[in-house]
Design an enzyme around this catalytic site. Structure first.
Site, PDB file in Angstrom:
ATOM      1  CB  CYS A 114      25.236  46.452  36.895  1.00 16.06           C
ATOM      2  SG  CYS A 114      25.290  46.782  38.696  1.00 16.06           S
ATOM      3  CG  HIS A 275      28.350  48.263  35.220  1.00 18.71           C
ATOM      4  ND1 HIS A 275      28.103  49.110  36.197  1.00 18.71           N
ATOM      5  CD2 HIS A 275      28.755  47.519  36.097  1.00 18.71           C
ATOM      6  CE1 HIS A 275      28.196  49.166  37.582  1.00 18.71           C
ATOM      7  NE2 HIS A 275      28.384  48.322  37.130  1.00 18.71           N
ATOM      8  CG  ASN A 305      29.531  48.403  40.312  1.00 17.34           C
ATOM      9  OD1 ASN A 305      28.770  49.265  40.550  1.00 17.34           O
ATOM     10  ND2 ASN A 305      29.808  47.106  40.523  1.00 17.34           N
TER      11      ASN A 305
HETATM   12  N1  COA Z   1      42.116  44.389  50.612  1.00 20.48           N
HETATM   13  C1  COA Z   1      42.677  43.652  50.832  1.00 20.48           C
HETATM   14  N2  COA Z   1      42.889  41.680  50.516  1.00 20.48           N
HETATM   15  C2  COA Z   1      41.533  42.204  49.921  1.00 20.48           C
HETATM   16  C3  COA Z   1      40.699  42.248  49.726  1.00 20.48           C
HETATM   17  C4  COA Z   1      40.562  44.113  50.034  1.00 20.48           C
HETATM   18  N3  COA Z   1      39.419  44.911  49.324  1.00 20.48           N
HETATM   19  N4  COA Z   1      38.997  41.642  49.794  1.00 20.48           N
HETATM   20  C5  COA Z   1      39.903  40.248  48.943  1.00 20.48           C
HETATM   21  N5  COA Z   1      41.281  40.739  49.778  1.00 20.48           N
HETATM   22  C6  COA Z   1      42.490  39.504  49.588  1.00 20.48           C
HETATM   23  C7  COA Z   1      41.501  38.062  50.004  1.00 20.48           C
HETATM   24  O1  COA Z   1      41.761  37.635  51.227  1.00 20.48           O
HETATM   25  C8  COA Z   1      43.232  36.757  48.959  1.00 20.48           C
HETATM   26  O2  COA Z   1      43.655  36.702  50.677  1.00 20.48           O
HETATM   27  P1  COA Z   1      43.953  35.626  50.090  1.00 20.48           P
HETATM   28  O3  COA Z   1      45.146  35.270  49.097  1.00 20.48           O
HETATM   29  O4  COA Z   1      45.408  35.416  51.376  1.00 20.48           O
HETATM   30  O5  COA Z   1      43.006  34.388  50.328  1.00 20.48           O
HETATM   31  C9  COA Z   1      43.441  38.029  48.158  1.00 20.48           C
HETATM   32  O6  COA Z   1      42.999  39.443  48.603  1.00 20.48           O
HETATM   33  C10 COA Z   1      43.048  37.212  46.770  1.00 20.48           C
HETATM   34  O7  COA Z   1      41.424  37.668  46.968  1.00 20.48           O
HETATM   35  P2  COA Z   1      40.877  37.073  45.326  1.00 20.48           P
HETATM   36  O8  COA Z   1      39.406  37.177  45.823  1.00 20.48           O
HETATM   37  O9  COA Z   1      41.237  35.995  44.705  1.00 20.48           O
HETATM   38  O10 COA Z   1      41.355  38.916  43.932  1.00 20.48           O
HETATM   39  P3  COA Z   1      40.338  38.419  42.624  1.00 20.48           P
HETATM   40  O11 COA Z   1      42.160  38.863  42.631  1.00 20.48           O
HETATM   41  O12 COA Z   1      40.041  37.295  42.274  1.00 20.48           O
HETATM   42  O13 COA Z   1      39.870  40.311  43.168  1.00 20.48           O
HETATM   43  C11 COA Z   1      38.181  40.851  42.489  1.00 20.48           C
HETATM   44  C12 COA Z   1      39.005  40.397  43.330  1.00 20.48           C
HETATM   45  C13 COA Z   1      36.880  41.195  43.902  1.00 20.48           C
HETATM   46  C14 COA Z   1      38.411  42.419  42.449  1.00 20.48           C
HETATM   47  C15 COA Z   1      37.523  39.623  41.248  1.00 20.48           C
HETATM   48  O14 COA Z   1      37.323  39.034  41.860  1.00 20.48           O
HETATM   49  C16 COA Z   1      35.997  40.818  40.303  1.00 20.48           C
HETATM   50  O15 COA Z   1      36.688  42.108  40.195  1.00 20.48           O
HETATM   51  N6  COA Z   1      35.526  40.739  40.683  1.00 20.48           N
HETATM   52  C17 COA Z   1      34.195  40.969  39.811  1.00 20.48           C
HETATM   53  C18 COA Z   1      33.386  42.307  40.878  1.00 20.48           C
HETATM   54  C19 COA Z   1      32.585  42.790  39.910  1.00 20.48           C
HETATM   55  O16 COA Z   1      32.527  43.891  39.194  1.00 20.48           O
HETATM   56  N7  COA Z   1      31.434  42.730  40.640  1.00 20.48           N
HETATM   57  C20 COA Z   1      30.001  43.995  40.305  1.00 20.48           C
HETATM   58  C21 COA Z   1      29.769  43.605  39.277  1.00 20.48           C
HETATM   59  S1  COA Z   1      28.814  44.330  38.311  1.00 20.48           S
END
Ligand code: COA
Length: 348
Positions: A114, A275, A305
């Site tokens: 990215c 980004h 993204n």
């Molecule tokens: N739809 C519904 N539920 C989902 C899901 C989806 N697409 N993806 C995950 N979940 C669920 C998980 O299974 C989890 O369920 P549980 O609590 O029953 O186990 C719950 O949602 C919470 O997941 P969690 O991982 O704790 O969510 P979060 O608040 O950390 O958000 C991201 C996840 C990925 C959105 C966050 O970590 C993030 O933004 N990270 C950076 C990602 C990024 O930008 N990457 C690229 C950078 S270049």
């Protein structure tokens, strides 16, 4: 030579745009979950025979038209991508062939995920200043940021697959005597935060099934045990929380770095173009630094993204909206797999 200048912009998107709710037919997810955690509302995905090469060529053709130059005036082609169509040749060489850009000049891809577009600009600046490329009548560079991330998406991994989209954007860059340019790039090797293994994608899909045994077309190459072990690693894997923490750190430190290098405070540039990974990452840093919402250009709602394509896609959309005026001053900040990050200061 003082800096570099972007004189043309073009973008290309796949035909199909999928709203969050449309993903429900493939996985257990919801518009509410995706929107509240990321700000993403829809994304474009390649379907049928659409490819990164097509998108990169179309974006490049439009950028060349926008800059009002001829293909013969291009002295260097670079494509920033982490989702190349061919292991060889590069996307840059494929685009050179499709657009009939005369040979005899360098063309290659770079993979800084990215951060690729910012890495590309830094490379162009350094190469132009070295005097070894873009001589005489071929003084323009074509820089493409293009991705077909859908190739790496496993729809059974809902926390990863909802975040990404496909697209390409290209810029024409030329040396400039009066526009300033500052840039910084960095990396910290990490193969577990965000990764996809090529072995899973290429060699293993090349295995033919004989009963329960996986057989490689090259029997010397890979053991069945190893093949089974890394089969799923061909698709994008992410430690979401680790990447989130890294992203806010990288974004904030690059804003500091750009303020230091350019001598201009973040509140005084026209836009900060980050980004486009996740609105929560941008909002977190924006609030921490008490910057107004309007300072950040955001278009991730409609694209998700798009990795190396995201910053040039944002610049192309800004141009379409009339937001890039002569004299506009912009910080671009990238961060992503590698881990890599980087920032640049651009004047229009
Ligand atoms: N739809 C519904 N539920 C989902 C899901 C989806 N697409 N993806 C995950 N979940 C669920 C998980 O299974 C989890 O369920 P549980 O609590 O029953 O186990 C719950 O949602 C919470 O997941 P969690 O991982 O704790 O969510 P979060 O608040 O950390 O958000 C991201 C996840 C990925 C959105 C966050 O970590 C993030 O933004 N990270 C950076 C990602 C990024 O930008 N990457 C690229 C950078 S270049």
């Amino acid at each position: 030579m003082n800096g570099i200048e972007i004189t043309g912009l073009g973008k290309a998107l796949p035909k199909t745009s999928l709203k969050n709710d449309a993903l429900k037919q493939y996985m257990d997810t919801s518009d509410e979950w995706i929107r509240s955690r990321t700000g993403i509302e829809s994304r474009y995905l390649c379907t049928g025979r659409e490819s990164l090469t097509d998108l990169a060529a179309e974006a490049s053709r439009k950028a060349i038209e926008d800059a009002r130059i001829r293909p013969e005036e291009i002295g260097l082609l670079i494509c920033a991508t982490c989702t190349t169509d061919y292991m060889v040749p590069s996307v840059a060489c494929a685009v050179q062939e499709i657009l009939k850009i005369p040979g005899g000049v360098p063309a290659f891809d770079i993979n800084a995920a990215c951060s690729g577009f910012v890495y590309g600009l830094q490379l162009i600046y350094a190469l132009m200043n070295s005097g070894t490329v873009c001589r005489s009548d071929r003084k323009y560079v074509l820089l493409i940021g293009g991705e077909q991330l859908s190739k790496m998406l496993d729809f059974s991994e809902r926390s990863v697959s909802v975040l990404f989209g496909d697209g390409a954007a290209a810029v024409i860059v030329k040396p400039s005597k009066d526009k300033h340019f500052f840039c910084h790039t960095a990396a910290e090797g990490d193969r577990s935060a965000l990764y996809a293994h090529t072995v899973g994608r290429n060699q293993i899909t090349g295995l033919s099934k004989q009963g329960e045994k996986l057989v490689s077309p090259n029997p010397l190459y890979i053991s069945e045990d190893y093949a089974r072990e890394i089969m799923k690693d061909g698709y994008l894997k992410m430690d979401g929380r680790k990447v989130f923490r890294f992203a806010v750190r990288a974004l904030s430190s690059e804003i500091d770095e750009m303020e230091r290098q350019s001598g201009i405070r973040a509140e005084d540039v026209d836009y900060i173009v980050c980004h486009q990974a996740n609105l929560r990452i941008i909002d977190y840093v924006r609030k921490q630094r008490k910057l107004p919402e309007e300072k950040f250009f955001v278009n991730l709602q409609k694209y998700g993204n798009t990795s190396g394509a995201s910053i040039p896609l944002a610049l192309a959309d800004m141009k379409e909206k009339g937001l890039l005026k002569p004299g506009s001053r912009i910080f671009c900040i990238g961060f992503g797999a590698g881990l890599t990050w980087g920032g640049c200061y651009l004047e229009f």
